[in-house]
Motif scaffolding. Structure first.
Motif, PDB file in Angstrom:
ATOM      1  N   THR A 133       0.836  -1.200   0.000  1.00 17.30           N
ATOM      2  CA  THR A 133       0.000   0.000   0.000  1.00 17.30           C
ATOM      3  C   THR A 133       0.872   1.252   0.000  1.00 17.30           C
ATOM      4  OG1 THR A 133      -1.662  -1.217   1.232  1.00 17.30           O
ATOM      5  CG2 THR A 133      -1.873   1.172   1.236  1.00 17.30           C
ATOM      6  N   GLY A 134       1.946   1.213   0.755  1.00 18.80           N
ATOM      7  CA  GLY A 134       2.794   2.401   0.822  1.00 18.80           C
ATOM      8  C   GLY A 134       4.173   2.091   1.386  1.00 18.80           C
ATOM      9  N   ILE A 135       5.073   3.036   1.171  1.00 16.91           N
ATOM     10  CA  ILE A 135       6.438   2.927   1.712  1.00 16.91           C
ATOM     11  C   ILE A 135       6.750   4.251   2.400  1.00 16.91           C
ATOM     12  CG2 ILE A 135       8.866   2.412   1.175  1.00 16.91           C
ATOM     13  CD1 ILE A 135       7.843   1.918  -1.770  1.00 16.91           C
ATOM     14  N   ALA A 136       7.301   4.170   3.599  1.00 13.28           N
ATOM     15  CA  ALA A 136       7.734   5.404   4.268  1.00 13.28           C
ATOM     16  C   ALA A 136       8.965   5.078   5.092  1.00 13.28           C
ATOM     17  CB  ALA A 136       6.627   5.950   5.157  1.00 13.28           C
ATOM     18  N   GLY A 137       9.648   6.075   5.537  1.00 18.76           N
ATOM     19  CA  GLY A 137      10.834   5.783   6.336  1.00 18.76           C
ATOM     20  C   GLY A 137      11.383   7.023   6.984  1.00 18.76           C
ATOM     21  N   LYS A 138      12.347   6.788   7.845  1.00 16.22           N
ATOM     22  CA  LYS A 138      12.984   7.899   8.555  1.00 16.22           C
ATOM     23  C   LYS A 138      14.469   7.621   8.676  1.00 16.22           C
ATOM     24  CE  LYS A 138       9.429   9.274  11.874  1.00 16.22           C
ATOM     25  NZ  LYS A 138       9.029   9.042  13.260  1.00 16.22           N
ATOM     26  N   LYS A 139      15.233   8.685   8.618  1.00 13.50           N
ATOM     27  CA  LYS A 139      16.670   8.561   8.872  1.00 13.50           C
ATOM     28  C   LYS A 139      16.931   8.861  10.337  1.00 13.50           C
ATOM     29  CE  LYS A 139      18.279  10.038   4.335  1.00 13.50           C
ATOM     30  NZ  LYS A 139      19.027  11.057   3.608  1.00 13.50           N
ATOM     31  N   GLY A 140      18.173   8.670  10.744  1.00 12.99           N
ATOM     32  CA  GLY A 140      18.564   9.141  12.080  1.00 12.99           C
ATOM     33  C   GLY A 140      18.347   8.153  13.209  1.00 12.99           C
TER      34      GLY A 140
ATOM     35  N   ASP B  74      23.839   6.486  12.258  1.00 15.66           N
ATOM     36  CA  ASP B  74      23.454   6.895  10.902  1.00 15.66           C
ATOM     37  C   ASP B  74      22.724   5.799  10.130  1.00 15.66           C
ATOM     38  OD1 ASP B  74      24.613   9.357  11.442  1.00 15.66           O
ATOM     39  OD2 ASP B  74      26.586   8.640  10.814  1.00 15.66           O
ATOM     40  N   LEU B  75      21.714   5.282  10.754  1.00 14.16           N
ATOM     41  CA  LEU B  75      20.903   4.256  10.096  1.00 14.16           C
ATOM     42  C   LEU B  75      19.515   4.815   9.775  1.00 14.16           C
ATOM     43  CD1 LEU B  75      21.768   1.265  12.446  1.00 14.16           C
ATOM     44  CD2 LEU B  75      22.750   1.766  10.198  1.00 14.16           C
ATOM     45  N   ALA B  76      18.899   4.215   8.786  1.00 15.85           N
ATOM     46  CA  ALA B  76      17.533   4.617   8.427  1.00 15.85           C
ATOM     47  C   ALA B  76      16.632   3.394   8.527  1.00 15.85           C
ATOM     48  CB  ALA B  76      17.512   5.164   7.001  1.00 15.85           C
ATOM     49  N   LEU B  77      15.376   3.642   8.846  1.00 18.38           N
ATOM     50  CA  LEU B  77      14.402   2.547   8.864  1.00 18.38           C
ATOM     51  C   LEU B  77      13.362   2.811   7.781  1.00 18.38           C
ATOM     52  CD1 LEU B  77      13.774   2.063  12.707  1.00 18.38           C
ATOM     53  CD2 LEU B  77      15.136   0.605  11.197  1.00 18.38           C
ATOM     54  N   ILE B  78      13.035   1.772   7.053  1.00 21.62           N
ATOM     55  CA  ILE B  78      12.029   1.898   5.991  1.00 21.62           C
ATOM     56  C   ILE B  78      10.901   0.919   6.292  1.00 21.62           C
ATOM     57  CG2 ILE B  78      11.587   1.555   3.516  1.00 21.62           C
ATOM     58  CD1 ILE B  78      14.606   2.170   3.086  1.00 21.62           C
TER      59      ILE B  78
ATOM     60  N   ILE C 175      12.781  -2.410   7.393  1.00 16.08           N
ATOM     61  CA  ILE C 175      14.133  -2.696   6.921  1.00 16.08           C
ATOM     62  C   ILE C 175      15.070  -1.603   7.415  1.00 16.08           C
ATOM     63  CG2 ILE C 175      15.556  -3.012   4.842  1.00 16.08           C
ATOM     64  CD1 ILE C 175      12.573  -3.359   3.568  1.00 16.08           C
ATOM     65  N   GLY C 176      16.197  -2.003   7.965  1.00 19.86           N
ATOM     66  CA  GLY C 176      17.206  -1.030   8.396  1.00 19.86           C
ATOM     67  C   GLY C 176      18.321  -0.962   7.366  1.00 19.86           C
ATOM     68  N   VAL C 177      18.637   0.256   6.905  1.00 20.42           N
ATOM     69  CA  VAL C 177      19.749   0.448   5.958  1.00 20.42           C
ATOM     70  C   VAL C 177      20.572   1.649   6.423  1.00 20.42           C
ATOM     71  CG1 VAL C 177      18.413  -0.449   3.984  1.00 20.42           C
ATOM     72  CG2 VAL C 177      18.442   2.015   4.413  1.00 20.42           C
ATOM     73  N   ALA C 178      21.715   1.860   5.798  1.00 18.61           N
ATOM     74  CA  ALA C 178      22.502   3.058   6.128  1.00 18.61           C
ATOM     75  C   ALA C 178      21.740   4.290   5.654  1.00 18.61           C
ATOM     76  CB  ALA C 178      23.857   2.994   5.441  1.00 18.61           C
ATOM     77  N   ASN C 179      21.865   5.391   6.389  1.00 19.11           N
ATOM     78  CA  ASN C 179      21.222   6.658   5.969  1.00 19.11           C
ATOM     79  C   ASN C 179      21.499   6.954   4.500  1.00 19.11           C
ATOM     80  OD1 ASN C 179      20.015   7.460   8.334  1.00 19.11           O
ATOM     81  ND2 ASN C 179      21.631   8.878   8.943  1.00 19.11           N
ATOM     82  N   ALA C 180      22.735   6.711   4.098  1.00 20.16           N
ATOM     83  CA  ALA C 180      23.155   7.059   2.732  1.00 20.16           C
ATOM     84  C   ALA C 180      22.415   6.234   1.678  1.00 20.16           C
ATOM     85  CB  ALA C 180      24.659   6.856   2.597  1.00 20.16           C
ATOM     86  N   ASP C 181      21.913   5.078   2.067  1.00 17.36           N
ATOM     87  CA  ASP C 181      21.209   4.212   1.097  1.00 17.36           C
ATOM     88  C   ASP C 181      19.696   4.434   1.084  1.00 17.36           C
ATOM     89  OD1 ASP C 181      23.483   2.952   0.262  1.00 17.36           O
ATOM     90  OD2 ASP C 181      23.349   1.335   1.736  1.00 17.36           O
ATOM     91  N   PHE C 182      19.215   5.317   1.938  1.00 13.91           N
ATOM     92  CA  PHE C 182      17.778   5.475   2.176  1.00 13.91           C
ATOM     93  C   PHE C 182      16.977   5.705   0.882  1.00 13.91           C
ATOM     94  CE2 PHE C 182      14.285   8.451   3.548  1.00 13.91           C
ATOM     95  CZ  PHE C 182      13.583   7.543   4.308  1.00 13.91           C
ATOM     96  N   GLU C 183      17.343   6.719   0.145  1.00 12.72           N
ATOM     97  CA  GLU C 183      16.558   7.091  -1.051  1.00 12.72           C
ATOM     98  C   GLU C 183      16.619   5.990  -2.105  1.00 12.72           C
ATOM     99  OE1 GLU C 183      18.603   9.258   0.485  1.00 12.72           O
ATOM    100  OE2 GLU C 183      17.272  10.905   1.094  1.00 12.72           O
TER     101      GLU C 183
END
Ligand code: ASP
Length: 439
Positions: free
Chosen positions: A287-294, A370-374, A416-424
């Protein structure tokens, strides 16, 4: 049928926008209870009245002259009044506001005047009764929203009326002093009104034609979500998807009232329906994708951790003692990881580390920043095999390393947890695989 209509700041930023709102309300006689925000931005680079009020009050609070700033706010309203050819004057209101600012009535009082004044104008424009939210939205002595008392007060007042305007964003303590919700809180007021009058629909009018599958700052022209459940929305809103305040769901959810997100500038669009449950199949698996850095992760290792009863509790106690809430806790046999917001955690990290050592006696602790969660959210995932597989092969394909995976037992979301730099890059890869290529 009864409909509550809430209009956001950009929908009420000028007389021209007000006219569109008037047309929308008059086009449907069931739209009898309206909740306005304060005037928002009229153009890129403009300032919202709420922000002008905060800035003006800052001056007042530090004893500086704030006349010019208050005048600029007044002009914003006068422009609307004149543009609508209304015969009302806000002279007395501004006298009171000036006095209250001098008396340091508080930041919340100051900000609330944005909605309050816009409510007066809207009521005059529509010929509806004006109901001051301070009399019907109640906060308890701890500053928490008091849903029960509010519902009683609101019902007692609104049931006696045929049509009313109730300004958004604020309410009051039992002693009458004003308190606001957090920013964007007019959405919550709309939801509270819908609950009180047992509305059939809560229409939330804004400047986009509904909820988007992904953030338009990351994905070019993303698809609109036609129907989303409260639970899905909650997951997405928590992870930063905008449009609706994340707490706006609760009041209507308890009554099963659907929310319809609509566009004031394109009223013909159906927008997004937010519902309790639906047999409508989502257009895509997700339905959707969202996420946050930090975010940061605290990785704790201890041999035979799995057989030590109470280990997890002790680790989390160290977070609790330092007032840090955790986001996710994936674990292995001898490892456990706690995800927390980096901003909250940073200042207290050494206290937490020593706390974990004291309470749980681990072998080692390692912190990664410096991780992001999606969050990939979708009721359709439950009945579809291979969703996780597709997500991870899409990420592998764009060389994104997955640091954490967490699937809730409801199968409604995969985090999913990824590096901030990989978020977009990661969000784009997931969007492409499910929406663009419709796999
Ligand atoms: N005017 C307030 C804000 O800018 C509340 C709202 O618009 O919902 O946050």
């Amino acid at each position: 049928m009864k409909k509550v209509v809430k209009f956001g700041g950009s929908s009420l930023a000028s007389a021209e926008q007000f006219k569109k709102v008037g047309e929308i309300i008059r086009a449907d006689k069931e739209r009898k209870f309206a909740v306005p925000s304060a005037p928002g931005k009229r153009f890129d680079g403009d300032t919202k009245v709420t922000d002008m009020l905060y800035a003006c009050y800052d001056l007042a609070e530090s004893g500086k002259d704030f006349k010019e700033q208050l005048k600029a706010i007044r002009e914003r309203y006068q422009e609307i009044i004149d543009g609508l050819a209304l015969k009302i004057s806000l002279d007395d209101e501004f006298k009171t506001i000036e006095k209250q600012f001098k008396d340091k009535a508080g930041k919340d009082y100051a900000a609330s005047r944005g909605e309050y004044l816009n409510g007066i104008i809207m009521a005059a424009y529509l010929g509806f009764e004006f109901v001051d939210a301070a009399g019907v939205v109640r906060f308890d002595e701890n500053g928490d929203f008091d849903a029960g008392t509010t519902n009683e007060l609101m019902q007692a007042r609104l049931n006696a009326l045929d049509a009313a305007v109730i300004p958004g964003f604020y309410g009051a303590y039992a002693d009458g002093s004003v308190k606001t919700f957090s920013r964007g809180g007019s959405d919550i007021t709309g939801s509270i009104v819908a609950r009180a009058i047992k509305a059939d629909v809560y229409e939330n009018w804004t400047d986009v034609s509904g909820f988007l599958v992904a953030d338009p700052r990351i994905i070019d022209n993303p698809e609109t979500i036609e129907t989303i459940t409260y639970r899905e929305l909650r997951e997405l809103a928590y992870m930063g998807a905008g449009v609706l305040h994340e707490d706006a769901i609760f009041p209507v959810r308890s009554e099963g009232i659907p929310i319809n997100i609509r566009n004031t500038n394109a009223p013909q669009d159906e927008g997004t329906w937010i519902v309790e449950s639906t047999c409508q199949k989502p257009k895509y698996v997700i339905t959707g994708i969202a996420g946050k850095k930090g975010f940061c992760s605290v990785n704790i290792e201890k041999d035979s951790m799995n057989s030590e009863i109470g280990f997890g509790r002790k680790v989390l106690q160290a977070f609790e003692e330092n007032g840090i809430s955790f986001e996710h806790v994936p674990s292995g046999i001898d490892t456990m990881t706690v995800f927390a917001h980096q901003d909250d955690f940073m200042h207290k990290e050494q206290k937490v580390v020593s706390g974990i050592h004291r309470l749980a006696d681990p072998d080692s602790i390692d912190i990664e920043a410096d991780l992001a969660l999606i969050a990939v959210v979708g009721r359709g995932m439950k009945s579809t095999r291979g969703t996780a597989g597709r997500i991870f092969s899409a990420l592998a394909h764009v060389n994104v390393n997955v640091k954490m995976i967490d699937q809730g037992s409801s199968e409604l979301n995969i985090i999913i947890g990824v590096a901030n730099a990989d978020f977009e890059v990661a969000i784009k890869a997931i969007y492409d695989i499910f929406v663009l290529y419709q796999l």
